[in-house]
Design a protein around this motif. Sequence first.
Motif, PDB file in Angstrom:
ATOM      1  N   ALA A  36       0.844  -1.210   0.000  1.00  0.00           N
ATOM      2  CA  ALA A  36       0.000   0.000   0.000  1.00  0.00           C
ATOM      3  C   ALA A  36       0.873   1.253   0.000  1.00  0.00           C
ATOM      4  CB  ALA A  36      -0.922  -0.012   1.220  1.00  0.00           C
ATOM      5  N   THR A  37       2.011   1.175   0.677  1.00  0.00           N
ATOM      6  CA  THR A  37       2.904   2.337   0.764  1.00  0.00           C
ATOM      7  C   THR A  37       3.560   2.641  -0.582  1.00  0.00           C
ATOM      8  OG1 THR A  37       3.315   1.761   3.070  1.00  0.00           O
ATOM      9  CG2 THR A  37       4.837   3.315   2.070  1.00  0.00           C
ATOM     10  N   ILE A  38       3.990   1.614  -1.300  1.00  0.00           N
ATOM     11  CA  ILE A  38       4.645   1.878  -2.603  1.00  0.00           C
ATOM     12  C   ILE A  38       3.622   2.448  -3.589  1.00  0.00           C
ATOM     13  CG2 ILE A  38       4.410  -0.415  -3.722  1.00  0.00           C
ATOM     14  CD1 ILE A  38       7.254  -0.119  -4.737  1.00  0.00           C
ATOM     15  N   ILE A  39       2.395   1.953  -3.546  1.00  0.00           N
ATOM     16  CA  ILE A  39       1.365   2.468  -4.456  1.00  0.00           C
ATOM     17  C   ILE A  39       1.086   3.948  -4.150  1.00  0.00           C
ATOM     18  CG2 ILE A  39      -1.087   2.279  -5.101  1.00  0.00           C
ATOM     19  CD1 ILE A  39       0.640   0.047  -6.313  1.00  0.00           C
ATOM     20  N   LYS A  40       1.031   4.267  -2.866  1.00  0.00           N
ATOM     21  CA  LYS A  40       0.815   5.662  -2.473  1.00  0.00           C
ATOM     22  C   LYS A  40       1.978   6.551  -2.938  1.00  0.00           C
ATOM     23  CE  LYS A  40      -0.041   8.383   1.684  1.00  0.00           C
ATOM     24  NZ  LYS A  40       0.292   8.401   3.114  1.00  0.00           N
ATOM     25  N   SER A  41       3.207   6.077  -2.759  1.00  0.00           N
ATOM     26  CA  SER A  41       4.384   6.843  -3.207  1.00  0.00           C
ATOM     27  C   SER A  41       4.331   7.073  -4.716  1.00  0.00           C
ATOM     28  CB  SER A  41       5.676   6.083  -2.880  1.00  0.00           C
ATOM     29  OG  SER A  41       5.901   6.034  -1.499  1.00  0.00           O
ATOM     30  N   LEU A  42       3.978   6.005  -5.449  1.00  0.00           N
ATOM     31  CA  LEU A  42       3.951   6.112  -6.907  1.00  0.00           C
ATOM     32  C   LEU A  42       2.876   7.100  -7.354  1.00  0.00           C
ATOM     33  CD1 LEU A  42       4.522   2.346  -7.650  1.00  0.00           C
ATOM     34  CD2 LEU A  42       5.913   4.209  -8.595  1.00  0.00           C
ATOM     35  N   LYS A  43       1.687   6.972  -6.783  1.00  0.00           N
ATOM     36  CA  LYS A  43       0.581   7.819  -7.251  1.00  0.00           C
ATOM     37  C   LYS A  43       0.752   9.263  -6.805  1.00  0.00           C
ATOM     38  CE  LYS A  43      -2.705   4.284  -8.363  1.00  0.00           C
ATOM     39  NZ  LYS A  43      -3.917   3.533  -8.089  1.00  0.00           N
ATOM     40  N   GLN A  44       1.204   9.469  -5.567  1.00  0.00           N
ATOM     41  CA  GLN A  44       1.274  10.850  -5.066  1.00  0.00           C
ATOM     42  C   GLN A  44       2.545  11.575  -5.495  1.00  0.00           C
ATOM     43  OE1 GLN A  44       0.564  10.881  -0.831  1.00  0.00           O
ATOM     44  NE2 GLN A  44      -1.594  10.425  -1.095  1.00  0.00           N
ATOM     45  N   LYS A  45       3.662  10.844  -5.605  1.00  0.00           N
ATOM     46  CA  LYS A  45       4.927  11.545  -5.858  1.00  0.00           C
ATOM     47  C   LYS A  45       5.484  11.295  -7.248  1.00  0.00           C
ATOM     48  CE  LYS A  45       6.440  12.543  -1.303  1.00  0.00           C
ATOM     49  NZ  LYS A  45       7.374  12.207  -0.212  1.00  0.00           N
ATOM     50  N   VAL A  46       5.553  10.028  -7.660  1.00  0.00           N
ATOM     51  CA  VAL A  46       6.224   9.729  -8.929  1.00  0.00           C
ATOM     52  C   VAL A  46       5.347  10.162 -10.100  1.00  0.00           C
ATOM     53  CG1 VAL A  46       7.322   7.933 -10.301  1.00  0.00           C
ATOM     54  CG2 VAL A  46       7.464   7.837  -7.806  1.00  0.00           C
ATOM     55  N   LEU A  47       4.059   9.832 -10.055  1.00  0.00           N
ATOM     56  CA  LEU A  47       3.177  10.213 -11.166  1.00  0.00           C
ATOM     57  C   LEU A  47       2.868  11.705 -11.184  1.00  0.00           C
ATOM     58  CD1 LEU A  47       0.671   7.239 -11.594  1.00  0.00           C
ATOM     59  CD2 LEU A  47       2.841   7.667 -12.739  1.00  0.00           C
ATOM     60  N   ALA A  48       3.306  12.428 -10.162  1.00  0.00           N
ATOM     61  CA  ALA A  48       3.166  13.890 -10.186  1.00  0.00           C
ATOM     62  C   ALA A  48       4.211  14.531 -11.105  1.00  0.00           C
ATOM     63  CB  ALA A  48       3.300  14.442  -8.769  1.00  0.00           C
ATOM     64  N   LEU A  49       5.186  13.738 -11.538  1.00  0.00           N
ATOM     65  CA  LEU A  49       6.228  14.263 -12.439  1.00  0.00           C
ATOM     66  C   LEU A  49       5.671  14.345 -13.858  1.00  0.00           C
ATOM     67  CD1 LEU A  49       9.111  12.125 -10.914  1.00  0.00           C
ATOM     68  CD2 LEU A  49       8.841  14.609 -10.696  1.00  0.00           C
ATOM     69  N   PRO A  50       6.272  15.183 -14.712  1.00  0.00           N
ATOM     70  CA  PRO A  50       5.716  15.364 -16.066  1.00  0.00           C
ATOM     71  C   PRO A  50       5.841  14.116 -16.950  1.00  0.00           C
ATOM     72  CG  PRO A  50       7.668  16.761 -15.717  1.00  0.00           C
ATOM     73  CD  PRO A  50       7.380  16.092 -14.410  1.00  0.00           C
ATOM     74  N   ASP A  51       4.906  13.972 -17.884  1.00  0.00           N
ATOM     75  CA  ASP A  51       4.863  12.794 -18.752  1.00  0.00           C
ATOM     76  C   ASP A  51       6.157  12.573 -19.536  1.00  0.00           C
ATOM     77  OD1 ASP A  51       2.386  11.858 -18.066  1.00  0.00           O
ATOM     78  OD2 ASP A  51       1.329  12.811 -19.747  1.00  0.00           O
ATOM     79  N   ASP A  52       6.852  13.644 -19.880  1.00  0.00           N
ATOM     80  CA  ASP A  52       8.055  13.454 -20.708  1.00  0.00           C
ATOM     81  C   ASP A  52       9.312  13.194 -19.873  1.00  0.00           C
ATOM     82  OD1 ASP A  52       8.183  16.002 -19.676  1.00  0.00           O
ATOM     83  OD2 ASP A  52       8.902  16.934 -21.532  1.00  0.00           O
ATOM     84  N   ALA A  53       9.163  13.065 -18.570  1.00  0.00           N
ATOM     85  CA  ALA A  53      10.336  12.739 -17.739  1.00  0.00           C
ATOM     86  C   ALA A  53      10.815  11.322 -18.061  1.00  0.00           C
ATOM     87  CB  ALA A  53       9.984  12.861 -16.259  1.00  0.00           C
ATOM     88  N   THR A  98       9.271   6.242 -19.679  1.00  0.00           N
ATOM     89  CA  THR A  98       8.922   7.630 -19.343  1.00  0.00           C
ATOM     90  C   THR A  98       7.742   7.601 -18.372  1.00  0.00           C
ATOM     91  OG1 THR A  98       7.279   7.910 -21.088  1.00  0.00           O
ATOM     92  CG2 THR A  98       9.576   8.465 -21.660  1.00  0.00           C
ATOM     93  N   ILE A  99       7.557   8.701 -17.684  1.00  0.00           N
ATOM     94  CA  ILE A  99       6.419   8.789 -16.765  1.00  0.00           C
ATOM     95  C   ILE A  99       5.111   8.626 -17.544  1.00  0.00           C
ATOM     96  CG2 ILE A  99       5.121  10.375 -15.268  1.00  0.00           C
ATOM     97  CD1 ILE A  99       7.556   9.256 -13.847  1.00  0.00           C
ATOM     98  N   GLY A 100       5.009   9.247 -18.723  1.00  0.00           N
ATOM     99  CA  GLY A 100       3.782   9.163 -19.518  1.00  0.00           C
ATOM    100  C   GLY A 100       3.462   7.730 -19.925  1.00  0.00           C
ATOM    101  N   ASP A 101       4.506   6.980 -20.363  1.00  0.00           N
ATOM    102  CA  ASP A 101       4.316   5.577 -20.752  1.00  0.00           C
ATOM    103  C   ASP A 101       3.818   4.751 -19.576  1.00  0.00           C
ATOM    104  OD1 ASP A 101       5.064   5.758 -23.328  1.00  0.00           O
ATOM    105  OD2 ASP A 101       6.988   4.729 -23.132  1.00  0.00           O
ATOM    106  N   GLU A 102       4.397   4.979 -18.421  1.00  0.00           N
ATOM    107  CA  GLU A 102       4.003   4.176 -17.248  1.00  0.00           C
ATOM    108  C   GLU A 102       2.618   4.577 -16.761  1.00  0.00           C
ATOM    109  OE1 GLU A 102       5.710   1.445 -16.572  1.00  0.00           O
ATOM    110  OE2 GLU A 102       6.808   2.183 -18.314  1.00  0.00           O
TER     111      GLU A 102
END
Length: 206
Positions: free
Chosen positions: A166-183, A194-198
């Motif tokens: 649950a913690t990794i999913i929260k980290s991914l959704k709140q922090k990692v997916l907050a980065l721009p799609d072209d990262a 890339t963030i957009g692909d994932e």
Amino acid sequence: MIVETFPAGPLGCNCSIVVDPGTKRCIVVDPGGDLDLIREKLKAHDAKVDAIVHTHTHIDHVGATAGVQRDTGARACIHEADRFLYDLLPVQAAMLGIAEPEKVEMEGSLVDDATLRFGEGEMCILHTPGHTPASVCFVVGKHVFSGDTLFRRSIGRTDLWGGDHATIIKSLKQKVLALPDDAVVVPGHGPETTIGDERASNPFLR
Ligand SMILES: [Zn+2]
Ligand SMILES: [Zn+2]
């Protein structure tokens, strides 16, 4: 910024060398092993290492830390919440049947939202727990070094010491997916993405 990534060490951990082209000041991310190869790459870039940073403290990400530190005098850094894992290196080594790497003095200086400077370069730290309690991602310009938190079409396992799904999913959704799609994502193992692909295609992020 110059970024060179190559697999290093017993489990093919992606080690990255991030160099500010103007000053040649450099940060090494996850020197998992193969010290001679890392030396060669640093020499090819004429890089002066300011810091050795670790996305987390599993044994396959720290194997050549002592050697790089001895060569360069750079400080070695983790997020403090993984110090127990660093203390467990003998157990990790026994579990994988590999030699225990030489230990170094690890600074617990990687804190959420902090910035490490190297020449004109800046590396921002995102605390993204879940794979381990202290897993972090590093952001340098358009590059994200995601460690074992995010892989191409997959995410890190959470069944090892201190892991939590649950913690990794929260980290991914709140922090990692907050980065721009072209990262551009440089994971701890395997190919870049890339963030957009994932965001679009990673089955764990639906
Ligand atoms: Zn790991
Ligand atoms: Zn790993």
